[in-house]
Write a protein that holds these residues in place. Sequence first.
Motif, mmCIF file in Angstrom:
data_model
loop_
_atom_site.group_PDB
_atom_site.id
_atom_site.type_symbol
_atom_site.label_atom_id
_atom_site.label_comp_id
_atom_site.label_asym_id
_atom_site.label_seq_id
_atom_site.Cartn_x
_atom_site.Cartn_y
_atom_site.Cartn_z
ATOM 1 N N THR A 182 9.946 7.479 -3.049
ATOM 2 C CA THR A 182 9.712 8.519 -2.055
ATOM 3 C C THR A 182 10.207 8.030 -0.700
ATOM 4 O O THR A 182 9.841 6.924 -0.266
ATOM 5 C CB THR A 182 8.221 8.853 -1.981
ATOM 6 O OG1 THR A 182 7.763 9.226 -3.293
ATOM 7 C CG2 THR A 182 7.958 9.988 -1.021
ATOM 8 N N PRO A 183 11.047 8.793 0.000
ATOM 9 C CA PRO A 183 11.586 8.330 1.292
ATOM 10 C C PRO A 183 10.485 7.973 2.289
ATOM 11 O O PRO A 183 9.578 8.748 2.545
ATOM 12 C CB PRO A 183 12.407 9.526 1.778
ATOM 13 C CG PRO A 183 12.776 10.260 0.528
ATOM 14 C CD PRO A 183 11.609 10.096 -0.402
ATOM 15 N N GLY A 184 10.563 6.760 2.809
ATOM 16 C CA GLY A 184 9.572 6.265 3.749
ATOM 17 C C GLY A 184 8.367 5.629 3.105
ATOM 18 O O GLY A 184 7.534 5.038 3.798
ATOM 19 N N LYS A 185 8.238 5.737 1.764
ATOM 20 C CA LYS A 185 7.082 5.169 1.065
ATOM 21 C C LYS A 185 7.544 4.395 -0.164
ATOM 22 O O LYS A 185 6.908 4.452 -1.217
ATOM 23 C CB LYS A 185 6.115 6.263 0.648
ATOM 24 C CG LYS A 185 5.551 7.074 1.802
ATOM 25 C CD LYS A 185 4.606 8.144 1.308
ATOM 26 C CE LYS A 185 4.038 8.965 2.460
ATOM 27 N NZ LYS A 185 3.137 10.032 1.984
ATOM 28 N N GLU A 186 8.646 3.665 -0.061
ATOM 29 C CA GLU A 186 9.192 2.963 -1.208
ATOM 30 C C GLU A 186 8.258 1.833 -1.622
ATOM 31 O O GLU A 186 7.893 0.978 -0.801
ATOM 32 C CB GLU A 186 10.592 2.405 -0.890
ATOM 33 C CG GLU A 186 11.663 3.461 -0.683
ATOM 34 C CD GLU A 186 11.649 4.060 0.710
ATOM 35 O OE1 GLU A 186 10.767 3.655 1.497
ATOM 36 O OE2 GLU A 186 12.504 4.913 1.022
ATOM 37 N N HIS A 187 7.856 1.848 -2.883
ATOM 38 C CA HIS A 187 6.992 0.818 -3.461
ATOM 39 C C HIS A 187 7.521 0.457 -4.835
ATOM 40 O O HIS A 187 8.249 1.243 -5.465
ATOM 41 C CB HIS A 187 5.540 1.300 -3.586
ATOM 42 C CG HIS A 187 4.803 1.305 -2.273
ATOM 43 N ND1 HIS A 187 5.111 2.174 -1.252
ATOM 44 C CD2 HIS A 187 3.772 0.527 -1.832
ATOM 45 C CE1 HIS A 187 4.291 1.950 -0.243
ATOM 46 N NE2 HIS A 187 3.483 0.957 -0.564
ATOM 47 N N PRO B 236 5.160 -2.852 -1.109
ATOM 48 C CA PRO B 236 6.134 -2.058 -0.361
ATOM 49 C C PRO B 236 7.513 -2.729 -0.363
ATOM 50 O O PRO B 236 7.656 -3.948 -0.544
ATOM 51 C CB PRO B 236 5.540 -1.999 1.045
ATOM 52 C CG PRO B 236 4.110 -2.352 0.876
ATOM 53 C CD PRO B 236 4.021 -3.272 -0.285
ATOM 54 N N THR C 175 10.836 -3.301 1.959
ATOM 55 C CA THR C 175 11.317 -3.260 3.341
ATOM 56 C C THR C 175 12.832 -3.459 3.372
ATOM 57 O O THR C 175 13.416 -4.012 2.434
ATOM 58 C CB THR C 175 10.624 -4.335 4.187
ATOM 59 O OG1 THR C 175 11.023 -4.193 5.541
ATOM 60 C CG2 THR C 175 10.974 -5.719 3.704
ATOM 61 N N VAL D 208 15.169 -0.995 3.454
ATOM 62 C CA VAL D 208 15.822 -0.104 2.507
ATOM 63 C C VAL D 208 17.254 0.209 2.939
ATOM 64 O O VAL D 208 18.168 0.292 2.119
ATOM 65 C CB VAL D 208 14.988 1.186 2.339
ATOM 66 C CG1 VAL D 208 15.681 2.152 1.387
ATOM 67 C CG2 VAL D 208 13.595 0.845 1.832
#
Length: 290
Positions: free
Chosen positions: A41-46, A57, A59, A61
């Motif tokens: 998910t854009p902004g919530k990459e896990h 998370p 970082t 990206v």
Amino acid sequence: MATTTAEPKARKRRQKTRTKNVSPLPAIVASRLTASQIDLTPGKEHVICPTCMTWTPITGVLGTPVLVPHHTTPYYDRTTTTPRRCSNSNRRIILDTAVDAWQAELAERTEVSSTVASRRPTRVTRKPRTAVAPAVMQIVGGLVDDKTARRLNEAHIKGCSTCTVKDEKGTILRTADIASRCADGRRLAQLAAHTQRVGPARRTAQMEQEEWSARGERGLRLLHQLLWNQHAKAVGDADVQRVDDALTAMIQTLNPRMADAPQLTDWERADLMSAIALLATQKDQLERQR
């Protein structure tokens, strides 16, 4: 002299330093992971860390994607006093999966899992076993006794031409063999033999049952009589006291003690005298019965 109060000012905090260190471990390839092991998910990459299996998370990206430094225990686990950093911290990850493809795969997996859950077999309910039907002789044998079965067999033999052996003039010579009889004749012959064989045992069981029933009734009568003898005197005294109280109340109504009491009419006095006579008779009978 008035003093001025200075407004409190927050202490300047140190900014978090960004490290440029990269783990020497081989990079994680996103396309080799399932849709449920990574979140793009854009902004919530896990991603799930392969070592400690915790959601970590991602970082960098837009530059060099790496796993955020993290501990082997989740952040919400406060019981660990000596946390240890995971070896996959700052490990590179290759994001070679498009967001649209990841969302399509995730939706497909969710749909498949829901359909699989609906296709799971329910609990099997075993059908009850069918009880074995009793034989005809067991059904009919419990309805007739040996004398009735013998009479039915004899009446059938006299009226059936197949179950008897006759001469040329039609005179009955003897009864035919069991194999030569008709279907009804064979059934009646078997019924007569069966009832004759079990008749004595049945009569004995019936007599024992009747004897036990008679003993039970006799015992209940004796118990009732014993209980009544224990409480008969108290019941008789209570009945006499009840009639005596009613008689005393009626006598007081007939002869009031107060001078200003209402006077009874002749009809009321006559009814009251009849009731008093009836209660006196009942009291006399109860006292004789005690």
